[in-house]
Enzyme design. Structure first.
Site, PDB file in Angstrom:
ATOM      1  N   LYS A  11     -37.261  66.006 -20.704  1.00 52.79           N
ATOM      2  CA  LYS A  11     -37.900  67.325 -20.767  1.00 52.79           C
ATOM      3  C   LYS A  11     -39.213  67.279 -21.572  1.00 52.79           C
ATOM      4  CE  LYS A  11     -33.517  69.840 -20.218  1.00 52.79           C
ATOM      5  NZ  LYS A  11     -32.694  70.981 -20.722  1.00 52.79           N
ATOM      6  N   TYR A  51     -33.631  76.178 -11.889  1.00 45.87           N
ATOM      7  CA  TYR A  51     -32.682  76.794 -12.818  1.00 45.87           C
ATOM      8  C   TYR A  51     -32.181  78.155 -12.319  1.00 45.87           C
ATOM      9  CZ  TYR A  51     -33.482  73.187 -16.358  1.00 45.87           C
ATOM     10  OH  TYR A  51     -33.523  71.998 -17.047  1.00 45.87           O
ATOM     11  N   ASN A 114     -34.002  70.528 -25.582  1.00 50.67           N
ATOM     12  CA  ASN A 114     -32.939  69.558 -25.850  1.00 50.67           C
ATOM     13  C   ASN A 114     -33.125  68.223 -25.126  1.00 50.67           C
ATOM     14  OD1 ASN A 114     -32.280  70.486 -23.344  1.00 50.67           O
ATOM     15  ND2 ASN A 114     -30.238  71.214 -23.866  1.00 50.67           N
ATOM     16  N   HIS A 117     -32.101  66.567 -19.302  1.00 51.85           N
ATOM     17  CA  HIS A 117     -31.194  67.270 -18.388  1.00 51.85           C
ATOM     18  C   HIS A 117     -30.232  66.249 -17.804  1.00 51.85           C
ATOM     19  CE1 HIS A 117     -29.836  69.846 -15.081  1.00 51.85           C
ATOM     20  NE2 HIS A 117     -29.969  68.787 -14.299  1.00 51.85           N
ATOM     21  N   GLU A 128     -30.089  68.541  -6.907  1.00 54.30           N
ATOM     22  CA  GLU A 128     -31.207  68.374  -7.850  1.00 54.30           C
ATOM     23  C   GLU A 128     -32.044  67.134  -7.515  1.00 54.30           C
ATOM     24  OE1 GLU A 128     -28.730  70.614 -11.413  1.00 54.30           O
ATOM     25  OE2 GLU A 128     -29.183  68.478 -11.624  1.00 54.30           O
TER      26      GLU A 128
HETATM   27  P1  GDP Z   1     -26.703  71.781 -20.022  1.00 51.22           P
HETATM   28  O1  GDP Z   1     -25.886  71.613 -18.762  1.00 51.22           O
HETATM   29  O2  GDP Z   1     -26.107  71.071 -21.202  1.00 51.22           O
HETATM   30  O3  GDP Z   1     -28.166  71.431 -19.823  1.00 51.22           O
HETATM   31  O4  GDP Z   1     -26.649  73.333 -20.420  1.00 51.22           O
HETATM   32  P2  GDP Z   1     -26.705  74.685 -19.558  1.00 51.22           P
HETATM   33  O5  GDP Z   1     -26.531  74.391 -18.092  1.00 51.22           O
HETATM   34  O6  GDP Z   1     -25.771  75.644 -20.204  1.00 51.22           O
HETATM   35  O7  GDP Z   1     -28.176  75.228 -19.804  1.00 51.22           O
HETATM   36  C1  GDP Z   1     -29.284  74.706 -19.121  1.00 51.22           C
HETATM   37  C2  GDP Z   1     -30.432  74.554 -20.091  1.00 51.22           C
HETATM   38  O8  GDP Z   1     -30.822  75.846 -20.553  1.00 51.22           O
HETATM   39  C3  GDP Z   1     -30.109  73.784 -21.379  1.00 51.22           C
HETATM   40  O9  GDP Z   1     -30.174  72.396 -21.219  1.00 51.22           O
HETATM   41  C4  GDP Z   1     -31.172  74.310 -22.334  1.00 51.22           C
HETATM   42  O10 GDP Z   1     -32.435  73.669 -22.109  1.00 51.22           O
HETATM   43  C5  GDP Z   1     -31.287  75.758 -21.890  1.00 51.22           C
HETATM   44  N1  GDP Z   1     -30.453  76.637 -22.733  1.00 51.22           N
HETATM   45  C6  GDP Z   1     -29.097  76.733 -22.773  1.00 51.22           C
HETATM   46  N2  GDP Z   1     -28.694  77.637 -23.689  1.00 51.22           N
HETATM   47  C7  GDP Z   1     -29.834  78.121 -24.254  1.00 51.22           C
HETATM   48  C8  GDP Z   1     -30.101  79.097 -25.279  1.00 51.22           C
HETATM   49  O11 GDP Z   1     -29.203  79.694 -25.850  1.00 51.22           O
HETATM   50  N3  GDP Z   1     -31.421  79.324 -25.572  1.00 51.22           N
HETATM   51  C9  GDP Z   1     -32.441  78.681 -24.938  1.00 51.22           C
HETATM   52  N4  GDP Z   1     -33.715  78.963 -25.285  1.00 51.22           N
HETATM   53  N5  GDP Z   1     -32.235  77.761 -23.974  1.00 51.22           N
HETATM   54  C10 GDP Z   1     -30.952  77.484 -23.640  1.00 51.22           C
END
Ligand code: GDP
Length: 139
Positions: A11, A51, A114, A117, A128
């Site tokens: 990222k 997303y 973070n 992905h 994807e």
């Molecule tokens: P992943 O599967 O671990 O990537 O997590 P998710 O599918 O739940 O979320 C997708 C992406 O959205 C995450 O990797 C983060 O970059 C972002 N994200 C998730 N939760 C949050 C949050 O609470 N705040 C913000 N700003 N971004 C978030």
């Protein structure tokens, strides 16, 4: 049926912080083979589509803004049990909760920014991967 493939992005935060090389090193050291890779940047429309499942989440705007804020590395990775093993390698979404030695623990700064992905299912890995690569870019 497992396809033995997953999809990843390094990222914008990790690219800006100079971690491309170190992250690719961790990925290959863990036994993943890179079968497709490109250095690119998501447009607003790309990020909104990629997303799309998170459209209703409160962080959607922030997520799209962040993911379009700079260049990324997109890649398709191959390994037995790729999706599950890669999720273990990257660690929890929030780096504060990620296990020691995981990519997010080492390189991520926050739950939003973070570092990497990783697809969460074989089905999404295929969707994807196809979003970023045509058949002739996958080796
Ligand atoms: P992943 O599967 O671990 O990537 O997590 P998710 O599918 O739940 O979320 C997708 C992406 O959205 C995450 O990797 C983060 O970059 C972002 N994200 C998730 N939760 C949050 C949050 O609470 N705040 C913000 N700003 N971004 C978030």
């Amino acid at each position: 049926m497992s396809t033995n493939r997953t999809f990843t992005m390094i990222k914008p935060d990790a690219v800006k912080n100079g971690h491309i090389g170190a992250i690719l090193e961790k990925i290959t050291a863990a036994g993943f083979k890179i079968v497709a890779m490109k250095y690119t940047q998501l447009s607003l429309r790309d990020a909104q589509e990629f997303y799309g499942v998170h459209r209703e989440r409160p962080f959607f705007g922030e997520l799209v803004e962040f993911m379009t804020s700079g260049t990324i590395v997109a890649a398709i990775l191959e390994k037995e049990n790729a999706v599950e093993d890669f999720r273990a390698l990257i660690g929890a979404t929030n780096p504060a909760d990620a296990a020691e030695g995981t990519i997010r623990k080492m390189f991520a700064t926050s739950i939003g920014e973070n570092a990497v992905h990783g697809s969460d299912s074989d089905e999404n890995a295929a969707i994807e991967g196809a979003f970023h690569f045509s058949g002739r870019e996958i080796y």
